[in-house]
Design an enzyme around this catalytic site. Sequence first.
Site, PDB file in Angstrom:
ATOM      1  N   GLU A 253       0.829  -1.203   0.000  1.00 52.24           N
ATOM      2  CA  GLU A 253       0.000   0.000   0.000  1.00 52.24           C
ATOM      3  C   GLU A 253       0.870   1.263   0.000  1.00 52.24           C
ATOM      4  O   GLU A 253       0.442   2.324  -0.454  1.00 52.24           O
ATOM      5  CB  GLU A 253      -0.917  -0.012   1.232  1.00 52.24           C
ATOM      6  CG  GLU A 253      -2.290   0.563   0.968  1.00 52.24           C
ATOM      7  CD  GLU A 253      -3.293   0.263   2.072  1.00 52.24           C
ATOM      8  OE1 GLU A 253      -4.406  -0.141   1.761  1.00 52.24           O
ATOM      9  OE2 GLU A 253      -2.953   0.433   3.261  1.00 52.24           O
TER      10      GLU A 253
ATOM     11  N   HIS B 168       7.021 -26.948  -1.117  1.00 55.11           N
ATOM     12  CA  HIS B 168       6.344 -28.027  -1.832  1.00 55.11           C
ATOM     13  C   HIS B 168       5.224 -27.480  -2.704  1.00 55.11           C
ATOM     14  O   HIS B 168       4.368 -28.230  -3.166  1.00 55.11           O
ATOM     15  CB  HIS B 168       5.820 -29.052  -0.822  1.00 55.11           C
ATOM     16  CG  HIS B 168       6.944 -29.668  -0.033  1.00 55.11           C
ATOM     17  ND1 HIS B 168       7.475 -30.901  -0.308  1.00 55.11           N
ATOM     18  CD2 HIS B 168       7.686 -29.164   0.994  1.00 55.11           C
ATOM     19  CE1 HIS B 168       8.477 -31.152   0.519  1.00 55.11           C
ATOM     20  NE2 HIS B 168       8.625 -30.104   1.324  1.00 55.11           N
TER      21      HIS B 168
ATOM     22  N   LYS C  89     -14.084   0.697  -4.064  1.00 57.02           N
ATOM     23  CA  LYS C  89     -15.159   1.156  -3.173  1.00 57.02           C
ATOM     24  C   LYS C  89     -16.235   1.886  -3.981  1.00 57.02           C
ATOM     25  O   LYS C  89     -17.419   1.651  -3.783  1.00 57.02           O
ATOM     26  CB  LYS C  89     -14.613   2.120  -2.110  1.00 57.02           C
ATOM     27  CG  LYS C  89     -13.731   1.465  -1.077  1.00 57.02           C
ATOM     28  CD  LYS C  89     -13.381   2.469   0.014  1.00 57.02           C
ATOM     29  CE  LYS C  89     -12.266   1.962   0.898  1.00 57.02           C
ATOM     30  NZ  LYS C  89     -11.727   2.970   1.789  1.00 57.02           N
TER      31      LYS C  89
END
Length: 445
Positions: free
Chosen positions: A287, A308, A422
């Site tokens: 961010e 793995h 948003k």
Amino acid sequence: MINLKFDYSNALEFVSKEEIHKFQEEINRHFESVNQKTGKGNDFLGWIDLPDSTDEVLITKIESIAETLRQKSEVFVVIGIGGSYLGARAVIEALSHHFNHLTGNKPVILYAGQNISEDYMSDLLEILDKKDYSITVISKSGTTTEPAVAFRILKNHLENKYGLDEARKRIVAITDGEKGALKQLSNEEGYETFVVPDDVGGRYSVLTPVGLLPIAVAGFNIRALIEGARIMKDHVSVSTLIDENPVSSYAALRNALYNKGMTTEIMVNYEPRLFYMTEWWKQLYGESEGKENKGIFPAGVGFTTDLHSMGQYIQEGLRNIFETVLSVENPDKQLYVPADDKNLDKLNYIAGKPIHQVNHMAEIGTTLAHIDGGVPNLKISIPKIDEHNLGELIYFYELACAISGYILDVNPFDQPGVEAYKRNMFALLGKPGFEEETEAIRKRL
Ligand code: PA5
């Protein structure tokens, strides 16, 4: 003296000392801008002073409210998202028993408001029906949808379960000191509240009540955490030299590697309890730096588990990655590989060795293999996982993020890109004021 060590010797096959040290002058300037609060986003630099400025009155208040909540709660729910959630979770999970939920330790810390899953919330309510619990709702803006929805649901649940008065005593709000819907609601309901300082952004807020209250409710020593951060703060203020200051080294190395096309940094740990430390780090760096079409992509793996799965890619995939290993020198507990007379599994060659030694050899072996595969390795080590060392680590990561972001020439303290989803979500949900966006989106669907 700090406990944390930073080692970049395993990156020197990929980047020269000259390429690293060419950042020195710039780093000196950026330390100056951070300390003088003159750089980009300088009104969000309050976290720099937190290890010194968090006073006894505030710490005692946090401890005392935490103790009251601990006494009355089998479960404590932390409601928040992003920076209002990850720091607390990172520290709590790093310090907790791996199977804490089954130890009988109280309160068990659960989280809400970090997603909008109906099934998650429904399952949580099912558990809370049967438990004594209290909550904290954390939102600096006080208007973030995810925690607001979770809080509305849990507030109703608490009020139905305990009645209005007792419910109010089981809610602590952590938000802005003046504004926002949560502040207004807290005033009206008379909740206990803590303030998120104006000049501290969410992802830099773990050393404010945002992180400190949940960590204290979980039963951990917030004084030692702050002290660790203070020791780191003092240490990195002595010299900005790349070979003396771990913050300068990490910031220089990241940018030197980025300039050579290493656009993804993978934070590696070998301790499952550090999973959320990596999540917190990913948010902090992602961010802060990912903007203006620039920035290192922060990724994370937990080894040896992910050897793995992601191990194959790291060893032989696209060569645009470097690794930073967060290495823990000593375990808290001791457990040895037992000997076996039959030795059918052929493991007697490690019989009698501590498990940590096996893990440590996996770490060294993997680092060497990845270097051979073309992946530069940086190493941050701490002697053990405890409050003090986590405090050092938090301050180290935060300051290195700010300096590194300034080298990249971005504002490491804003997050304008978070708004895009948003707006679309509000438009799709028909929020008043978003009519134009709703229309535009309809045409695209
Ligand atoms: O780091 C940040 O600023 C963000 O991750 C915020 O913490 C997150 O979006 C939550 O915001 P708020 O605390 O306002 O609810």
